[in-house]
Motif scaffolding. Structure first.
Motif, mmCIF file in Angstrom:
data_model
loop_
_atom_site.group_PDB
_atom_site.id
_atom_site.type_symbol
_atom_site.label_atom_id
_atom_site.label_comp_id
_atom_site.label_asym_id
_atom_site.label_seq_id
_atom_site.Cartn_x
_atom_site.Cartn_y
_atom_site.Cartn_z
ATOM 1 N N LEU A 365 1.049 -1.326 0.031
ATOM 2 C CA LEU A 365 -0.019 -0.045 -0.035
ATOM 3 C C LEU A 365 0.968 1.441 0.080
ATOM 4 O O LEU A 365 0.451 2.273 -0.604
ATOM 5 C CB LEU A 365 -0.997 -0.090 1.002
ATOM 6 C CG LEU A 365 -1.926 -1.108 1.082
ATOM 7 C CD1 LEU A 365 -2.877 -1.095 2.499
ATOM 8 C CD2 LEU A 365 -2.763 -1.210 0.057
ATOM 9 N N ALA A 369 0.758 4.203 -2.693
ATOM 10 C CA ALA A 369 0.347 5.552 -2.477
ATOM 11 C C ALA A 369 1.767 6.253 -3.240
ATOM 12 O O ALA A 369 1.622 7.299 -3.649
ATOM 13 C CB ALA A 369 0.656 5.926 -1.120
ATOM 14 N N VAL A 567 -4.189 1.066 -5.752
ATOM 15 C CA VAL A 567 -3.878 2.116 -5.000
ATOM 16 C C VAL A 567 -3.469 3.355 -5.593
ATOM 17 O O VAL A 567 -3.789 4.398 -5.148
ATOM 18 C CB VAL A 567 -2.898 1.645 -3.654
ATOM 19 C CG1 VAL A 567 -2.705 2.736 -2.857
ATOM 20 C CG2 VAL A 567 -3.632 0.677 -3.012
ATOM 21 N N THR A 568 -2.512 3.036 -6.451
ATOM 22 C CA THR A 568 -1.994 4.263 -7.391
ATOM 23 C C THR A 568 -2.967 4.882 -7.958
ATOM 24 O O THR A 568 -2.942 6.206 -8.243
ATOM 25 C CB THR A 568 -0.806 3.701 -8.340
ATOM 26 O OG1 THR A 568 0.312 2.823 -7.521
ATOM 27 C CG2 THR A 568 -0.312 4.839 -9.228
ATOM 28 N N VAL A 571 -5.129 7.235 -5.485
ATOM 29 C CA VAL A 571 -4.333 8.387 -5.263
ATOM 30 C C VAL A 571 -4.102 9.349 -6.466
ATOM 31 O O VAL A 571 -4.468 10.637 -6.177
ATOM 32 C CB VAL A 571 -2.994 7.738 -4.604
ATOM 33 C CG1 VAL A 571 -2.045 9.123 -4.376
ATOM 34 C CG2 VAL A 571 -3.080 7.043 -3.363
#
Length: 861
Positions: A365, A369, A567-568, A571
């Motif tokens: 994670l 991020a 997650v990328t 974000v």
């Protein structure tokens, strides 16, 4: 959506036509295709009429060839292709009817049917061979900066030391004294960047940069002549290894897509089917883009998905299969040539034999991020750098490239991860520590904190260098630099997690690890970090997962890769939509509507449309008046109305077709200036050329004798009687969807049969930019002041360097007056102040200026 034709409601096979319009070369009428199915209509006269109409279309297409910086009208392009097919079908039916069907015709038909696969095969093979050669040349140029091979000068370090067990006496550094090696490293970097920038500036300016944003626009229908030409292909192929070897923080994967698409365009131009049809050419360009990514990453399936996800806004199943086959051929040719002599398609291909643990998801994670934050940071500051480059450095492309290369060499040489090629550094960072793989004590337990510090420095410096380097006037991509940054950050995290595990082996957090067995694999963290950074900078997801899987072949790491990329993506979306390629389209002002964007404006199209439209009356307009209107209104087309008072919409005529008709009438029939022009047939009772009861055909300038006293010119065959029209109260979002899905050049606004305005892609984009500027206001004055201060610092430094070189030359007696670099702000020198750069585009309605988005607010039409 309203249409000016009622052909869809006409009974099947009805031979009659509306008396309002004559048959035209682009009439999109279903009754025509129904008529062609009737054997009784396939007579010699019908075939002759279709052939004449088809010949006229081909003649106009030959002189038109889609003008530079214009947008292709996909609706008209499809209509022209339908007419070509109709002419071929009628000619074939006529030949069959006479019984003259020989083996030659069968061979021709088989060749025509399989031409697409022949082109795709040739394109894929050419891309694979070019990629293999460029890999070999790039590796040799990158290694020659550090040393040379005594046994054979043309071998790089890897091949020179092939099979060496301990040490490599054949590979020699340039000197045993490291400052001399440092100087050679800098000199080679300057030489390579100088050569690449000079080639680009002198022969092919379009070869600079990555080219992905421009290719997205070209595949969508924006014409940029020369961007995919032969010279661009040659200079891109020569300059790319030089730019990579110079040490600039740029990559080859983006330019690989560019030279692959150039290859597809150049080869397809040898085939008449693709030279005349933009829709078929788009299929080849999409397939070539897939092959370019396939050979760059050794990932054919990932290349197809990249073309689907990022490059093409229109990707039917037929294009999917051809992209798959093209990528397959290109990758197979690359594998057959085996440029690395290891059986691998890319240098950083690795295999992982250990699985992952669920407690590592926490660190995954963190890596995800980082990818999102990295992408947002680099996109923001690189766009500002692009604005600064356009404003101050556009006149000094070679000086800028050489300066950046020298600065990069000075900064990168002391760091062991920055000194070597980025692809080679990724190969090192991806590897496991077991198996004897080590690089400068990367796996040494006693050297971990030093490695963490070196990797952190490499991550920060490479990020800053990418911001200032991407966009300089050499072939430059951002895929590999981003992956190298992500790999260094991921390896740093992996070493830290490994240190935590070995420091607290009995902790409950690491209870899933088996005793006396390696638990943490730092190389997998580098691999995930590379995927996260690539996803963050390009805003792509599925293709990244597949590319990273094909690189490693590690089926067990698909889930971690999906977690990190997800997650990328989450974000990244918090800081704006679209990757760096989409932002570059926005910055350059190209007329491109992204399918991935969703808008909620809440306004009708009447608020965006152009109300003052230069229209042409259908009858009675003199030839000289028509020419004066065309001269005063440089638009790409003109609506046709019954008269200037009623504004009843009759049709639409393109500027190229109208110019062609006028020139031909003046050349062949000596039409005088007072001749009357008719966009509908002057003989309404006899305008259907296929009506059997007609006693006199329509009079056109083709049938008027040179000595005729007739002063009328029939332009009805050049008029499109069924333009795309909408109601003024139709929501703007729906109109934008029409542009995206159907691809017309212009949409006319019609209210109760009367023309009230028209709208183009440019109008929609201008309104979108205006709304975004109001929602996110920025201080332009403060940004300009900071740029002026930075430019002042650069001028001072340039003056100091110039003075130093001048003094050195005078002492050495190499010349009198100094002739160094004279840096002066082109904006200040011209007294332009903060005037915005403008990108002149021959858009849908003529020569249109689309403003630089990042340099000022957007204006309404």
């Amino acid at each position: 959506m309203n249409r000016t034709s009622s052909s869809h409601s006409r009974p099947r096979g009805a031979p009659s036509r509306s008396s309002s319009f004559a048959p035209t070369l682009r009439r999109r009428n279903t009754s025509i295709s129904f008529l062609s199915q009737d054997p009784e209509n396939n007579d010699a006269e019908d075939v002759q009429a279709t052939s004449t109409e088809h010949a006229l279309v081909e003649e106009i297409a030959e002189i038109k060839r889609y003008e530079d910086f214009t947008t292709i009208d996909w609706v008209q392009d499809a209509a022209r292709e339908q007419l070509r097919r109709k002419a071929r079908r009628k000619a074939r039916a006529n030949s069959w009817g006479t019984g003259r069907v020989g083996w030659r015709r069968k061979v021709v038909e088989a060749y025509d049917a399989g031409q697409a696969w022949i082109v795709v095969t040739l394109v894929g093979a050419a891309i694979g061979m070019n990629a293999a050669v460029l890999n070999i040349v790039t590796e040799w140029l990158s290694d020659i900066k550090l040393g040379h091979c005594e046994t054979a000068f043309y071998l790089n370090e890897n091949f020179c030391c092939w099979g060496a067990e301990s040490g490599c006496p054949e590979w020699k550094r340039w000197s045993g004294f490291w400052p001399v090696n440092y100087v050679f490293y800098i000199l080679f970097a300057a030489l390579f960047s100088l050569t690449a920038a000079t080639l680009v500036k002198s022969f092919a300016p379009y070869a600079a940069g990555s080219g992905i944003s421009e290719m997205k626009c070209i595949i969508a229908g924006f014409v940029m002549k020369g961007f995919l030409g032969a010279w661009t292909l040659i200079i891109k192929s020569i300059g790319l290894p030089l730019a990579i070897a110079s040490g600039l923080s740029v990559g080859k994967e983006g330019p690989s897509v560019h030279y692959a698409v150039c290859t597809g365009n150049v080869i397809s131009r040898f085939f008449d089917k693709y030279r005349r049809n933009a829709a078929k050419t788009r299929e080849i360009l999409s397939a070539s883009a897939a092959a370019g990514v396939g050979v760059a990453f050794g990932s054919p399936i990932g290349g197809v998905l990249f073309s689907l996800e990022e490059m093409s806004n229109y990707f039917p199943l037929k294009t999917l299969w051809r992209s798959y086959f093209c990528a397959l051929v290109a990758t197979a040719v690359l594998a057959a040539m085996n440029p690395f002599r290891t059986g691998q398609l890319v240098m950083f291909e690795v295999k992982y034999d250990r699985s992952w643990h669920f407690f590592e998801i926490l660190f995954y994670l963190i890596i995800g991020a980082f990818g999102g934050l990295y992408g947002a940071f680099v996109i923001k500051w690189n766009l500002r750098m692009q604005v600064f480059r356009k404003k101050y450095l556009s006149q000094y492309p070679i000086t800028e490239a050489v300066t950046l290369a020298v600065l990069t060499a000075i900064i990168c040489y002391p760091n062991m991860f920055l000194r070597i090629d980025m692809t080679e550094s990724m190969e090192i960072l991806f590897l496991e520590c077991e198996g004897g793989h080590d690089y400068d004590a990367l796996c040494d337990r006693d050297n971990r904190w030093h490695m963490i510090f070196s990797l952190a420095i490499a991550t920060i410096l490479r990020t800053l260098l990418v911001i200032i380097s991407f966009g300089c006037k050499v072939p430059a991509g951002i895929f590999v630099p981003s992956m190298a940054i992500g790999a260094s950050f991921g390896r740093m995290v992996g070493i830290f997690v490994q240190h935590l595990h070995e420091s607290f082996p009995d902790s409950a957090f690491f209870s899933a690890c088996e005793p006396d067995v390696p638990c943490i694999t730092p190389g997998t963290y580098a691999f995930l970090g590379a995927g996260a950074a690539l996803s963050g900078i390009m805003h792509i997801t599925v293709s990244v997962v597949v590319i990273m899987f094909e690189i490693t072949g590690a089926l067990t790491y698909i889930l971690p890769t999906m977690i990190v990329v997800g997650v990328t993506k989450a974000v990244s979306e918090r800081f704006g939509h679209g990757g760096i390629a989409d932002r570059m389209i926005y910055l350059n002002g190209y007329p491109f509507l992204d399918n991935k964007e969703e808008h909620t404006f809440g306004v009708p199209v009447s608020q965006v449309m152009a109300s003052h439209v230069a229209s042409l009356p259908a009858t009675g307009l003199e030839l000289r008046q028509l020419e004066r209107i065309m001269k005063e209104n440089q638009y790409q087309g003109y609506p046709i109305v019954e008269d200037s008072r009623s504004k009843i919409l009759v049709g639409y005529v393109g500027r190229t077709e109208l110019r062609y008709a006028i020139d031909r009438a003046k050349r062949d029939q000596m039409a005088p200036g007072h001749a009357k022009c008719y966009f509908t047939s002057p003989n309404p009772g006899t305008e259907s050329a296929r009506t059997p009861t007609s006693t006199a055909p329509s009079t056109t300038f083709d049938t008027i004798p040179t000595t005729s006293t007739s002063l009328t010119i029939d332009l009805s065959k050049f008029t499109d009687p069924t333009p795309l029209t909408v109601h003024p109260r139709l929501p703007l979002e729906t109109v934008m969807e029409l542009f995206k899905k159907m691809g017309p050049r212009v949409i006319l606004i019609e209210y109760r049969g009367r023309l009230t305005g028209l709208v183009t892609v440019k109008d929609c984009l201008k309104y979108q930019f205006k709304v975004e500027a109001q929602e996110h206001p920025q201080s332009v004055s403060g940004l300009d002041e900071r740029q002026e201060k930075l430019w002042g610092v650069i001028r001072t430094a340039a003056g100091w360097v110039d003075g130093g070189f001048g003094n050195l030359k005078r002492r050495l007696g190499l010349g009198g007056a100094r002739q160094g670099v004279r840096l002066e702000s082109p904006v200040v020198a011209r007294g332009e102040g903060r005037e915005r750069d403008r990108f002149v585009v021959g858009d849908e309605d003529g020569e249109v200026e689309l403003e630089d988005r990042a340099r000022g607010r957007s204006d309404s039409r």
